[in-house]
Scaffold this motif. Structure first.
Motif, PDB file in Angstrom:
ATOM      1  N   GLY A   1      80.052 154.219  55.190  1.00 67.13           N
ATOM      2  CA  GLY A   1      79.230 153.701  56.281  1.00 67.13           C
ATOM      3  C   GLY A   1      79.012 154.732  57.369  1.00 67.13           C
ATOM      4  N   PHE A   2      80.078 155.455  57.736  1.00 68.41           N
ATOM      5  CA  PHE A   2      79.946 156.484  58.762  1.00 68.41           C
ATOM      6  C   PHE A   2      79.173 157.697  58.264  1.00 68.41           C
ATOM      7  CE2 PHE A   2      83.698 154.553  61.047  1.00 68.41           C
ATOM      8  CZ  PHE A   2      82.983 154.246  62.198  1.00 68.41           C
ATOM      9  N   THR A   3      79.125 157.891  56.929  1.00 67.63           N
ATOM     10  CA  THR A   3      78.284 158.957  56.377  1.00 67.63           C
ATOM     11  C   THR A   3      76.838 158.731  56.792  1.00 67.63           C
ATOM     12  OG1 THR A   3      79.741 159.288  54.465  1.00 67.63           O
ATOM     13  CG2 THR A   3      77.456 160.037  54.245  1.00 67.63           C
ATOM     14  N   VAL A   4      76.435 157.471  56.772  1.00 73.09           N
ATOM     15  CA  VAL A   4      75.087 157.120  57.212  1.00 73.09           C
ATOM     16  C   VAL A   4      75.001 157.103  58.734  1.00 73.09           C
ATOM     17  CG1 VAL A   4      73.329 155.325  57.211  1.00 73.09           C
ATOM     18  CG2 VAL A   4      74.626 155.798  55.125  1.00 73.09           C
ATOM     19  N   ASN A   5      75.944 156.384  59.377  1.00 76.60           N
ATOM     20  CA  ASN A   5      75.865 156.164  60.822  1.00 76.60           C
ATOM     21  C   ASN A   5      75.939 157.466  61.615  1.00 76.60           C
ATOM     22  OD1 ASN A   5      76.741 155.407  63.597  1.00 76.60           O
ATOM     23  ND2 ASN A   5      76.758 153.353  62.747  1.00 76.60           N
ATOM     24  N   PHE A   6      77.084 158.113  61.594  1.00 77.24           N
ATOM     25  CA  PHE A   6      77.233 159.366  62.332  1.00 77.24           C
ATOM     26  C   PHE A   6      76.499 160.505  61.652  1.00 77.24           C
ATOM     27  CE2 PHE A   6      81.433 157.713  64.230  1.00 77.24           C
ATOM     28  CZ  PHE A   6      80.752 157.211  65.338  1.00 77.24           C
ATOM     29  N   GLY A   7      76.285 160.388  60.314  1.00 79.89           N
ATOM     30  CA  GLY A   7      75.541 161.425  59.616  1.00 79.89           C
ATOM     31  C   GLY A   7      74.118 161.546  60.142  1.00 79.89           C
ATOM     32  N   LEU A   8      73.483 160.401  60.391  1.00 81.59           N
ATOM     33  CA  LEU A   8      72.127 160.431  60.950  1.00 81.59           C
ATOM     34  C   LEU A   8      72.129 160.947  62.383  1.00 81.59           C
ATOM     35  CD1 LEU A   8      70.578 157.112  59.569  1.00 81.59           C
ATOM     36  CD2 LEU A   8      70.054 159.454  58.866  1.00 81.59           C
ATOM     37  N   ILE A   9      73.136 160.543  63.150  1.00 87.04           N
ATOM     38  CA  ILE A   9      73.233 161.040  64.527  1.00 87.04           C
ATOM     39  C   ILE A   9      73.416 162.560  64.527  1.00 87.04           C
ATOM     40  CG2 ILE A   9      74.699 161.043  66.599  1.00 87.04           C
ATOM     41  CD1 ILE A   9      75.173 158.062  66.123  1.00 87.04           C
ATOM     42  N   ASN A  10      74.271 163.060  63.631  1.00 84.86           N
ATOM     43  CA  ASN A  10      74.498 164.507  63.547  1.00 84.86           C
ATOM     44  C   ASN A  10      73.285 165.261  63.003  1.00 84.86           C
ATOM     45  OD1 ASN A  10      77.099 164.245  64.524  1.00 84.86           O
ATOM     46  ND2 ASN A  10      78.048 164.208  62.497  1.00 84.86           N
ATOM     47  N   SER A  11      72.400 164.551  62.322  1.00 85.45           N
ATOM     48  CA  SER A  11      71.235 165.202  61.705  1.00 85.45           C
ATOM     49  C   SER A  11      69.957 165.018  62.503  1.00 85.45           C
ATOM     50  CB  SER A  11      71.023 164.644  60.287  1.00 85.45           C
ATOM     51  OG  SER A  11      72.179 164.781  59.502  1.00 85.45           O
ATOM     52  N   VAL A  12      70.038 164.362  63.652  1.00 93.35           N
ATOM     53  CA  VAL A  12      68.824 164.048  64.399  1.00 93.35           C
ATOM     54  C   VAL A  12      68.082 165.320  64.811  1.00 93.35           C
ATOM     55  CG1 VAL A  12      69.857 163.988  66.720  1.00 93.35           C
ATOM     56  CG2 VAL A  12      67.926 162.490  66.179  1.00 93.35           C
ATOM     57  N   GLY A  13      68.812 166.429  64.942  1.00 92.73           N
ATOM     58  CA  GLY A  13      68.158 167.694  65.275  1.00 92.73           C
ATOM     59  C   GLY A  13      67.187 168.147  64.206  1.00 92.73           C
ATOM     60  N   ALA A  14      67.470 167.806  62.935  1.00 93.16           N
ATOM     61  CA  ALA A  14      66.567 168.188  61.844  1.00 93.16           C
ATOM     62  C   ALA A  14      65.265 167.398  61.921  1.00 93.16           C
ATOM     63  CB  ALA A  14      67.248 167.951  60.493  1.00 93.16           C
ATOM     64  N   VAL A  15      65.319 166.176  62.435  1.00 96.75           N
ATOM     65  CA  VAL A  15      64.107 165.383  62.640  1.00 96.75           C
ATOM     66  C   VAL A  15      63.365 165.886  63.879  1.00 96.75           C
ATOM     67  CG1 VAL A  15      63.187 163.064  63.039  1.00 96.75           C
ATOM     68  CG2 VAL A  15      65.189 163.370  61.557  1.00 96.75           C
ATOM     69  N   GLN A  16      64.116 166.142  64.960  1.00 97.17           N
ATOM     70  CA  GLN A  16      63.514 166.595  66.215  1.00 97.17           C
ATOM     71  C   GLN A  16      62.759 167.914  66.040  1.00 97.17           C
ATOM     72  OE1 GLN A  16      64.304 169.336  68.342  1.00 97.17           O
ATOM     73  NE2 GLN A  16      62.844 168.665  69.922  1.00 97.17           N
ATOM     74  N   SER A  17      63.402 168.863  65.342  1.00 98.13           N
ATOM     75  CA  SER A  17      62.775 170.180  65.186  1.00 98.13           C
ATOM     76  C   SER A  17      61.506 170.092  64.350  1.00 98.13           C
ATOM     77  CB  SER A  17      63.759 171.170  64.550  1.00 98.13           C
ATOM     78  OG  SER A  17      64.155 170.748  63.257  1.00 98.13           O
ATOM     79  N   TYR A  18      61.485 169.209  63.334  1.00101.13           N
ATOM     80  CA  TYR A  18      60.280 169.052  62.509  1.00101.13           C
ATOM     81  C   TYR A  18      59.140 168.448  63.327  1.00101.13           C
ATOM     82  CZ  TYR A  18      57.167 167.870  58.658  1.00101.13           C
ATOM     83  OH  TYR A  18      56.073 167.787  57.836  1.00101.13           O
ATOM     84  N   LEU A  19      59.432 167.363  64.040  1.00101.70           N
ATOM     85  CA  LEU A  19      58.392 166.728  64.849  1.00101.70           C
ATOM     86  C   LEU A  19      57.889 167.681  65.932  1.00101.70           C
ATOM     87  CD1 LEU A  19      59.840 163.110  65.338  1.00101.70           C
ATOM     88  CD2 LEU A  19      58.191 163.917  63.639  1.00101.70           C
ATOM     89  N   ASN A  20      58.799 168.470  66.492  1.00101.12           N
ATOM     90  CA  ASN A  20      58.435 169.400  67.560  1.00101.12           C
ATOM     91  C   ASN A  20      57.439 170.456  67.084  1.00101.12           C
ATOM     92  OD1 ASN A  20      58.924 170.275  70.343  1.00101.12           O
ATOM     93  ND2 ASN A  20      59.871 172.090  69.431  1.00101.12           N
ATOM     94  N   ASN A  21      57.450 170.740  65.764  1.00 99.50           N
ATOM     95  CA  ASN A  21      56.565 171.765  65.219  1.00 99.50           C
ATOM     96  C   ASN A  21      55.429 171.202  64.381  1.00 99.50           C
ATOM     97  OD1 ASN A  21      57.849 174.625  65.768  1.00 99.50           O
ATOM     98  ND2 ASN A  21      59.555 173.266  65.271  1.00 99.50           N
ATOM     99  N   HIS A  22      55.329 169.864  64.302  1.00 98.59           N
ATOM    100  CA  HIS A  22      54.255 169.264  63.510  1.00 98.59           C
ATOM    101  C   HIS A  22      53.577 168.128  64.284  1.00 98.59           C
ATOM    102  CE1 HIS A  22      56.678 171.418  60.490  1.00 98.59           C
ATOM    103  NE2 HIS A  22      55.548 171.547  59.827  1.00 98.59           N
ATOM    104  N   GLN A  23      53.974 166.885  64.046  1.00100.29           N
ATOM    105  CA  GLN A  23      53.278 165.757  64.680  1.00100.29           C
ATOM    106  C   GLN A  23      53.223 165.859  66.205  1.00100.29           C
ATOM    107  OE1 GLN A  23      55.420 165.515  62.144  1.00100.29           O
ATOM    108  NE2 GLN A  23      55.138 163.624  60.935  1.00100.29           N
ATOM    109  N   LEU A  24      54.282 166.375  66.822  1.00104.71           N
ATOM    110  CA  LEU A  24      54.359 166.384  68.283  1.00104.71           C
ATOM    111  C   LEU A  24      54.364 167.799  68.848  1.00104.71           C
ATOM    112  CD1 LEU A  24      57.097 163.603  68.709  1.00104.71           C
ATOM    113  CD2 LEU A  24      54.612 163.324  68.590  1.00104.71           C
TER     114      LEU A  24
END
Length: 463
Positions: free
Chosen positions: A55-78
């Motif tokens: 469960g924490f693999t998903v929960n904290f894993g997504l929190i720890n990976s949010v930078g990978a989403v942020q950096s993509y959006l920062n260079n594409h959609q946003l």
């Protein structure tokens, strides 16, 4: 022998609902909390621990990976949107993911893990699946920020709560093992995202991520079950289903009014534990959210930026486990003081003093490695510290209170970090790193204060 329960009632409209003060029940046998014996091992306990790990693999894993989403959006959609605006997506996501733990903590204390975990699983699937359809900041805020964020909040308290039901002497180690899943998710998810971004595009990347996370959570749901079940006046099998559902919904209404235990903050040990956890986690999440973007800004590729996040979380596997083992021997607060100091020094010396000036891969790898070790302990030791100063029967409520405070500071802290970065420049990133390092230094001072309230000025005491 069952201890008698005292009766009470509250009015709801024209009906009266009978409420009882709880006693804890182990396999339908009621006992006082002081008489509870914890397995601290065995097949059942470690099965539950493995379920919490997934469960924490998903929960904290997504929190720890949010930078990978942020950096993509920062260079594409946003790409034409300032960081001060786009940061709202992630500050709201993180804020709600912690604040929603308020409600799930009460649900866990009263009904067990099943209801909040099932709700969180469904919401996370919807949130991630629909994120792929978003194009604007408003859409990302609603779908990723609110829906996906709420889902993680519903998962957080029961995943931590079931562990506390099976472990006492080895509780810090158990929390470290369970939240080790966050580092595993933080390693795997950026690699998955990085690969899928270039092969199937953002839309199908988020859809595939939704299916992966849902699968892990279904297994976690199956394995993670509480041991200490509160007696409920609504478990009467003779009641018609409709009447039972009506009573349960009304009871949830009353529980929501007392979901945050603000009175617990009058206890200085819990107060400083809460503030220490809040400043520590705001510091590390700010760094993890924008580290990949910094790497891309100074001239490296998105793949290299996401790889750095993977290194941070890979080293975090060691950083979560070893401090957890040590914490069982010398106490979680003692270890947290050292780790928060390490976070501050890593930010100020390695990122600010070294990486922002040299801009070399060596400096980036050095920071990612050392920072990964120190920062990873925060998410694993914070619940252990909370459990150390909380009665077991109130752990869910107190952890929800702690999550609420952290969530509120996330909203302001991460938004402030995005505003500092603004349109991006080397100077703005230097100010940002100074900001995150200062937060960690403040956290260290608060952890020291919490320890003093627990042990006094005894330097070698366990805390």
């Amino acid at each position: 022998m069952t201890k008698p329960t005292t009766q009470g009632s509250e009015r709801f409209g024209s009906e009266t609902i009978e409420l009882r003060h709880r006693t804890l029940s182990i396999e339908s046998v009621s006992v006082d909390e002081d008489e509870i014996e914890y397995p601290d091992g065995g097949i059942k306990a470690y099965t539950v621990l493995f379920g919490a790990f997934l469960g924490f693999t998903v929960n904290f894993g997504l929190i720890n990976s949010v930078g990978a989403v942020q950096s993509y959006l920062n260079n594409h959609q946003l790409q034409n949107v300032s960081s001060s605006i786009s940061s709202l997506i992630f500050s709201i996501f993180l804020c709600i993911s912690y604040v929603a733990g308020i409600f799930s903590g009460v649900l866990f204390d009263e009904f067990g893990s099943r209801i909040p975990m099932a709700t969180g699983t469904v919401l996370l699937f919807l949130g991630l699946f629909l994120t792929g359809e978003c194009e604007s900041v408003a859409a990302f805020v609603l779908v990723f920020g609110v829906i996906a964020g709420t889902s993680l909040g519903f998962l957080m308290s029961p995943l931590g709560g079931v562990v506390s039901h099976y472990f006492m002497k080895k509780r810090a180690r158990a929390f470290a093992i369970a939240t080790l899943g966050g580092s595993v998710g933080g390693v795997v998810f950026p690699l998955i995202l990085n690969k899928l971004y270039t092969t199937v595009g953002f839309k199908w990347t988020m859809r595939i991520l939704a299916f992966i996370c849902s699968g892990l959570l279904v297994v976690s749901f199956t394995l993670s079950k509480e041991r200490l079940r509160p007696e409920s006046p609504f478990a009467d099998k003779q009641l018609p289903y409709g009447k039972k559902l009506k009573l349960v919904l009304k009871n949830v209404y009353f529980m929501s009014k007392r979901s945050i235990d603000f009175k617990a903050l009058k206890d200085p040990k819990f107060l400083f534990c809460t503030l220490g956890g809040a400043f520590t986690e705001v510091s590390l999440v700010c760094s993890l959210t924008y580290y990949a973007s910094f790497i891309i800004y100074i001239g490296y590729t998105e793949t290299q930026g996401n790889t750095m996040l993977t290194i941070v979380n890979a080293v975090g596997v060691i950083g979560r486990f070893i401090p957890g083992v040590i914490a069982d021997k010398i106490g979680p607060f003692n270890v947290m003081i050292v780790m928060s100091a390490g976070i501050a020094l890593s930010d100020l010396a390695l990122w600010l003093g070294y990486a922002t000036t040299s801009k070399s891969l060596a400096s980036l790898y050095t920071f990612a490695t050392i920072y990964g070790f120190f920062s990873s302990s925060a998410l694993s030791l914070t619940p252990a510290c909370c459990a150390a100063v909380s009665p077991t029967k109130d752990f869910g409520k107190r952890y929800a209170t702690l999550s609420f405070v952290i969530g509120v500071l996330f909203l302001g802290g991460l938004t402030a970090g995005g505003a500092i970065i603004g349109k991006q420049s080397v100077a703005s990133y230097q100010y940002f790193v100074a900001y995150t390092g200062t937060l960690a230094a403040i956290a260290c001072a608060i952890w020291i204060t919490a320890r003093i309230h627990i042990t006094g000025w005894k330097f070698l005491a366990r805390a």
